[in-house]
Scaffold this active site. Structure first.
Site, PDB file in Angstrom:
ATOM      1  N   LYS A 126       0.815  -1.222   0.000  1.00  0.00           N
ATOM      2  CA  LYS A 126       0.000   0.000   0.000  1.00  0.00           C
ATOM      3  C   LYS A 126       0.851   1.276   0.000  1.00  0.00           C
ATOM      4  CE  LYS A 126      -4.027  -1.831   2.447  1.00  0.00           C
ATOM      5  NZ  LYS A 126      -4.981  -1.568   3.526  1.00  0.00           N
ATOM      6  N   ASP A 169     -10.286   2.746   1.854  1.00  0.00           N
ATOM      7  CA  ASP A 169     -10.527   2.552   3.293  1.00  0.00           C
ATOM      8  C   ASP A 169     -11.589   3.526   3.824  1.00  0.00           C
ATOM      9  OD1 ASP A 169      -8.715   0.509   3.529  1.00  0.00           O
ATOM     10  OD2 ASP A 169      -7.094   1.747   4.335  1.00  0.00           O
TER      11      ASP A 169
END
Ligand code: NAP
Length: 302
Positions: free
Chosen positions: A84, A121
């Protein structure tokens, strides 16, 4: 290596298959990922001739893998542990929300050959709360346990950006929660943030003034983990959002349900993040029910 997991060597000697693989999750490890089980039924239901696969990519291979995938006509990828942060550096453009979180988990390969990095997210968190509890974060008083971790921090940033009613942050290592709280200054909900000690007496004292309790720690995955909050302080009005989904009914979820509270495990979060990625890649509404059924079939979740 699991046979349904590809490697960089497979990308170098590419055989797209039928329907062709055009989407994938990149990770190290990646075999455990449930993403294909929700995206492939969605692609089929939408009549999109493409497949979603899993690719095992080591950190040293990440940039080459991303470049190859672009040249192979991929539509997009998800990046999971540990990519990420590398993805943030590797893409051509980073969306503002992903830059704020310092991580990219969804990459879009654009028609002009460039790449854009986004982070699902935050939007996934909002859509989980509205999709599963029928509530808007803006109307809620929220406690985030594990607010110093990656997932907890993403939830905290999103709650502050939305302007929730109040936001309590707790983390075993308090300094991390303090840092997250400091970073929220200036956001719509930045002035309703408070750090709470990671201590059961302090948490008990706060629970009465909280609507939504979020577990962003890994506690609950291992038998014998200590309770996250005093279970006897849970009540029917609470909404409990546990990011853990192994086991499917975590001790926190079980305790919340026993107390009459509404509670979900981490699978809805996986679902709504997948929905968000799908919509970014295709610019159309995702078939949420099909994706949910795919995850349910793969896990036994009901
Ligand atoms: P992370 O960045 O490593 O953060 C871990 C968090 O857990 C930190 O706040 C850490 O506190 C806390 N923690 C770990 N062990 C603890 C213990 N024994 N007692 C108290 N706190 C403890 O991990 P992450 O990526 O944010 O993931 C956190 C959890 O969310 C994991 O369970 C993960 O599986 C889950 N998750 C679920 C989804 C989903 O789609 N459902 C997505 C992402 C993550 P310290 O800061 O003190 O170490």
């Amino acid at each position: 290596m699991n046979s349904d997991v590809l490697t960089l060597d497979d990308l170098r000697a590419w055989k797209p298959g039928e329907p062709p693989m055009r989407l994938a999750v990149l990770g190290d490890p990646v075999a455990h990922s449930l993403s294909p089980q929700m995206h492939n039924p969605a692609l089929e239901a939408c009549g999109i001739a493409a497949r979603y696969g899993k690719i095992h990519v080591r950190p040293s291979e990440f940039r080459e893998a991303l470049r190859l995938l672009g040249s192979l006509g991929f539509i997009g990828v998800n990046c999971t542990i540990p990519h990420k942060f590398a993805a943030l550096e590797a893409v051509d453009e980073v969306a503002a929300a992903a830059r704020r979180l310092g991580a990219v988990n969804t990459v879009i390969f654009r028609a002009d050959g460039s790449t854009e990095g986004r982070n699902s997210d935050g939007p996934g968190f909002l859509r989980t709360v509205s999709g599963e509890f029928g509530r808007s974060v803006r109307d809620l008083r929220i406690l985030i346990l594990g607010a110093g971790g990656g997932a907890g921090q993403a939830a905290a940033v999103q709650c502050a950006m939305e302007g929730c009613r109040s936001l309590l942050l707790a983390n075993r290592t308090r300094e991390k929660a303090d840092q997250v709280a400091a970073g929220l200054a200036g956001l719509p909900g930045g002035d309703v943030v408070r750090v709470v000690p990671w201590e059961s007496g302090a948490l008990r004292g706060e629970l009465d003034g909280v609507d939504l309790i979020v577990n962003g720690t890994s506690l609950g995955m291992t038998a014998g983990d200590p309770p996250l909050v005093p279970y006897d302080a849970l009540r029917p009005g609470h909404l409990v959002y546990d990011m853990v989904y192994k086991p499917l009914e975590t001790p926190l979820v079980a305790a919340a349900r026993a107390a009459g509270a509404a509670a979900i495990n981490g699978l809805p979060m996986l679902l709504w993040q997948g929905v968000q990625s799908f919509e970014w890649w295709f610019g159309r509404e995702a078939p949420v029910d099909v994706m949910r059924a795919g995850l349910q079939a793969a896990t036994g979740w009901r």
